[in-house]
Design a protein around this motif. Structure first.
Motif, PDB file in Angstrom:
ATOM      1  N   TRP A  92       0.839  -1.189   0.000  1.00 16.79           N
ATOM      2  CA  TRP A  92       0.000   0.000   0.000  1.00 16.79           C
ATOM      3  C   TRP A  92       0.872   1.235   0.000  1.00 16.79           C
ATOM      4  N   ARG A 119      -3.882   3.704  -0.823  1.00 15.89           N
ATOM      5  CA  ARG A 119      -4.130   2.876  -1.995  1.00 15.89           C
ATOM      6  C   ARG A 119      -3.431   1.549  -1.749  1.00 15.89           C
ATOM      7  N   GLN A 149      -2.729  -2.419  -3.254  1.00 11.72           N
ATOM      8  CA  GLN A 149      -2.789  -3.306  -4.409  1.00 11.72           C
ATOM      9  C   GLN A 149      -3.190  -4.689  -3.923  1.00 11.72           C
ATOM     10  N   PRO A 151      -5.516  -5.527  -8.930  1.00 11.18           N
ATOM     11  CA  PRO A 151      -6.022  -4.147  -8.966  1.00 11.18           C
ATOM     12  C   PRO A 151      -5.597  -3.333  -7.741  1.00 11.18           C
ATOM     13  N   TRP A 152      -5.649  -2.026  -7.881  1.00 12.48           N
ATOM     14  CA  TRP A 152      -5.431  -1.101  -6.786  1.00 12.48           C
ATOM     15  C   TRP A 152      -6.795  -0.616  -6.303  1.00 12.48           C
ATOM     16  N   SER A 153      -6.952  -0.478  -4.993  1.00  9.80           N
ATOM     17  CA  SER A 153      -8.203  -0.002  -4.409  1.00  9.80           C
ATOM     18  C   SER A 153      -7.908   0.982  -3.294  1.00  9.80           C
ATOM     19  N   ASP A 154      -8.885   1.828  -3.013  1.00  6.96           N
ATOM     20  CA  ASP A 154      -8.780   2.723  -1.865  1.00  6.96           C
ATOM     21  C   ASP A 154      -9.132   1.954  -0.602  1.00  6.96           C
ATOM     22  N   MET A 190     -13.071  -0.683   2.596  1.00  6.29           N
ATOM     23  CA  MET A 190     -12.660  -0.658   1.204  1.00  6.29           C
ATOM     24  C   MET A 190     -13.918  -0.450   0.360  1.00  6.29           C
ATOM     25  N   ASP A 221     -16.371  -0.085  -2.790  1.00  7.27           N
ATOM     26  CA  ASP A 221     -16.488  -0.509  -4.175  1.00  7.27           C
ATOM     27  C   ASP A 221     -17.899  -0.227  -4.652  1.00  7.27           C
ATOM     28  N   GLU A 222     -18.255  -0.701  -5.827  1.00 12.46           N
ATOM     29  CA  GLU A 222     -19.577  -0.387  -6.384  1.00 12.46           C
ATOM     30  C   GLU A 222     -20.724  -0.904  -5.521  1.00 12.46           C
ATOM     31  N   ASP A 257     -19.301  -0.111   1.088  1.00 15.25           N
ATOM     32  CA  ASP A 257     -18.054  -0.235   1.860  1.00 15.25           C
ATOM     33  C   ASP A 257     -17.890  -1.650   2.386  1.00 15.25           C
TER      34      ASP A 257
END
Length: 171
Positions: free
Chosen positions: A52, A63, A65, A73-76, A92, A94-95, A98
């Motif tokens: 990260w 961020r 990985q 992928p990389w994510s917040d 974390m 995503d669509e 959380d």
């Protein structure tokens, strides 16, 4: 040649203040400080979850990985709470919303560490995929702490899918 037994799942569904949590536990043969470092230092998280970057402070976002997922992928990852060396809470997004989780560490017998991971669920859909994934990642963490070989994801999924589906039937 004897085969290695499949890893036994530890996950269970628990009631939380927010609803339902998927709780998994491990006892790691290392002091709390070493487990904490493996949970929080980027060069050590790279061994079991992914590296990260950023400033890992409460309220901040780093961020990360996902180094052991397809396409890496990389994510917040938002740090919601951090009380070294006993509690780390993060989300974390995503669509789907959380993915909120927290890791709780405490000393255990013989200079070991008891780790409890709680993934706070929005609903129980997908638990049969989420559960084996966390079992795998926690065993990856254990291997990183111990300096041993990483487990194979195929030993967890789909093998543990039925176990987690059964947890849903019991609710």
């Amino acid at each position: 040649m004897a085969s290695t037994p499949a890893p036994a799942p530890t996950g269970r569904l628990v009631d939380t203040a927010e609803g339902v949590g998927l709780e998994l536990s491990r006892t790691l043969r290392a002091p709390v400080a070493r487990v904490w470092a493996t949970l929080t230092e980027p060069e050590r998280t790279a061994l079991w979850f992914g590296p990260w970057e950023g400033e890992g402070v409460p309220g901040g976002t780093v961020r990360v990985q996902l180094a052991f997922e397809e396409e890496q992928p990389w994510s917040d990852l938002r740090i919601d709470a951090c009380r070294p060396p006993h509690r780390l809470a993060a989300a974390m997004p995503d669509e789907a919303g959380d993915w909120r989780m927290e890791a709780l560490l405490r000393p255990a017998e013989g200079d070991a560490t008891a780790l409890r991971l709680v993934h706070h669920l929005v609903g129980t859909a997908g638990v049969e995929e989420i559960g084996p994934g966390w079992e795998y990642y926690l065993d990856m963490l254990g291997a990183a702490v111990a300096g041993t070989d990483r487990p194979a994801f195929g030993d967890y999924y789909p093998a543990q899918r039925t176990y987690f589906a059964e947890l849903l039937r019991g609710r």
